[in-house]
Design an enzyme around this catalytic site. Structure first.
Site, short mmCIF file in Angstrom:
data_model
loop_
_atom_site.label_atom_id
_atom_site.label_comp_id
_atom_site.label_asym_id
_atom_site.label_seq_id
_atom_site.Cartn_x
_atom_site.Cartn_y
_atom_site.Cartn_z
N LYS A 128 44.55 37.39 48.10
CA LYS A 128 43.98 38.13 46.97
C LYS A 128 44.87 37.87 45.76
CE LYS A 128 40.65 41.13 46.17
NZ LYS A 128 39.36 41.25 46.88
N GLY A 167 35.69 35.70 42.89
CA GLY A 167 35.64 36.84 41.98
C GLY A 167 35.97 38.15 42.68
N ASP A 168 36.13 39.18 41.90
CA ASP A 168 36.32 40.56 42.37
C ASP A 168 36.10 41.40 41.12
OD1 ASP A 168 37.36 42.03 44.93
OD2 ASP A 168 38.44 43.00 43.33
N1 GLU Z 1 36.25 39.90 46.33
C1 GLU Z 1 35.33 39.80 47.42
C2 GLU Z 1 35.86 40.57 48.61
O1 GLU Z 1 36.54 41.56 48.44
C3 GLU Z 1 34.92 38.38 47.70
C4 GLU Z 1 36.03 37.45 48.05
C5 GLU Z 1 35.63 36.00 48.17
O2 GLU Z 1 34.44 35.68 48.03
O3 GLU Z 1 36.51 35.19 48.42
O4 GLU Z 1 35.60 40.29 49.75
#
Ligand code: GLU
Length: 448
Positions: A128, A167-168
């Site tokens: 992350k 994204g997030d």
């Molecule tokens: N941010 C999203 C999650 O919490 C997607 C992460 C991703 O697609 O790598 O799973």
């Protein structure tokens, strides 16, 4: 206090080292609740120091992100990437741009991501990242300069077989585009190093819908297994009108569920007869607030502040899709009083540990985000597959795979919960099922 001495010791060590990282510590505590059922049965976990190794990120990078705003002023933010665990695949997880971003939050999210990604069945490790930068109110030029500055450092740490960001919160297609573009320029290569890309340059169809749609597929499985029914006609409330909440509302509507309450960051609206979902979905796609306008245009009351919805709205199912720490024990009690019998997390850890305990002890079915919101990262995994095959699958194909993955995740969590004698405890099922695969891979790879 855990039954296992080993768990108590490891937790004490983490607290001594990282006690100030509240969000991270609470994610570990929640996970250790489940580990208390397995560590005594499998002595390899302690013998090979698996938990000590799994709670420490393999690598953390933290760096300055200087950029110039539209007035020529130099601004400074802090960027991070927490590469948590690569036992089952390259690090994979989103980038979050928000004022609240700090190491504790990113470590908690990276830790959770490791088990979430494992549950998808796809070969993805956990990671992350993000920055304490708030894209709201910034011009496109400012966001681009920020993303480019961030990428001048981050590009050395990522790659299609190393670490694949996405994204997030605060990071959507625009931010991904700017980061990807600069990565490509710095590395002089086109590769699937980001997911959540636009379809024109390698993105996957159904990725924008994936987390919200996947959440509803998971809800359907829960209703079928535990209540022998479907979502049709059920009264549902959703918090958060971003990507996840908006797409959850859309799928809920398609499946015949009734959205009776929905919030954004300003407030919420409630209508027991059902809200106008197409109106809300359209607003959510424009990334704007919807609740104030909704109340005006539909002549119903607007309630200030999103948090009041949990104690106010009568519903059967609650889907918190905004951010972490939205629901505390008091809210959990009010939800139950108002008729809610199922809470399924669309965000990452919207419920605190006390709220989760309350649900489990009071007959409210609870599903943790690491299982129920895994649809987003699952389709990211499918985007990686399409990129390496140089292929694009149709929307229907990706959606069908997503549905199957969500069914499989539910099955794994449920079967594991049954195996440990707690058929309704999906948090336990998700933690143990997610952990088992990472454990196998770590044992096979030796001390590294
Ligand atoms: N941010 C999203 C999650 O919490 C997607 C992460 C991703 O697609 O790598 O799973």
């Amino acid at each position: 206090m855990y039954k296992s001495e080993y768990l108590n010791r490891v937790l004490d060590e983490i607290k001594a080292k990282h006690g100030e990282q509240k969000e991270f510590i609470s994610a570990v505590e929640e996970f250790f609740d489940s580990m208390d059922y397995v560590v005594d049965k499998d002595p390899r976990i302690e013998k090979y120091s698996i938990l000590e190794r799994i709670v420490e990120p393999e690598r953390t990078v933290c760096f300055i992100v200087p950029w110039v705003d539209d007035n020529g002023k130099i601004r400074v933010n802090t960027g991070y990437r927490v590469q948590f665990n690569s036992a089952i695949g390259p690090y994979k997880g989103g980038m979050r741009f928000d004022k609240s971003v700090n190491l504790s939050i990113l470590k908690f999210l990276g830790f959770e991501q490791t088990f979430k990604n494992s549950l998808t069945g796809l070969p993805m490790g956990g990671g992350k990242g993000g920055a304490d930068f708030d894209p709201r109110g910034k011009s496109d030029g400012e966001v681009m300069r920020f993303c480019q500055s961030l990428m001048t450092e981050l590009f050395r740490h990522i790659g299609p077989n190393t670490d694949v960001p996405a994204g997030d919160l605060g990071v959507g297609a625009r931010e991904i585009g700017y980061m990807f573009g600069y990565y490509k320029k710095l590395r002089d290569e086109w590769s699937g190093t980001f997911t959540g890309k636009n379809f024109s340059y390698g993105g996957s169809l159904a990725r924008p819908e994936a987390t919200g749609y996947g959440l509803l597929y998971f809800v359907e499985e829960m209703l079928k297994t535990y209540k022998n029914t479907t979502i049709e006609g059920k009264k549902v409330i959703i918090s958060g009108s971003g990507k996840v909440g908006g797409m959850a509302a859309e799928k809920l509507n398609q499946l015949g569920g009734v959205l009776v309450g929905m919030s954004d960051i300003e407030g919420f609206v409630y209508d027991p007869k059902g809200l106008d979902v197409p109106y809300i979905v359209a607003k959510s796609k424009q990334k704007g607030m919807f609740s104030k306008d909704y109340a005006k245009d539909h002549n119903i009351e607007w309630h200030e502040g999103p948090h009041g919805m949990w104690g106010f709205a009568k519903c059967e199912i609650a889907l918190p899709c905004a951010t972490q720490g939205e629901i505390h024990e008091e809210d959990a009690k009010l939800l139950k009083q108002n008729g809610c019998y199922m809470l399924v997390e669309g965000a990452n850890m919207p419920c605190d540990v006390e709220a989760i305990r309350y649900f489990n002890e009071n007959g409210v079915l609870f599903a943790p985000g690491k299982a129920s919101n895994a649809g987003g990262v699952a389709v990211s995994g499918l985007e990686m597959s399409q990129n390496s095959l140089h292929l694009s699958w149709t929307f229907e194909e990706v959606d069908a795979r997503l549905k199957q993955i969500m069914k499989d995740i539910f099955k794994k969590c449920h079967e594991t919960a049954v195996k440990y004698g707690q058929p309704n405890n999906l948090a336990l099922g998700a933690n143990i099922a997610g952990f088992e695969k990472v454990l196998d891979a770590m044992l096979a790879q030796g001390v590294c």
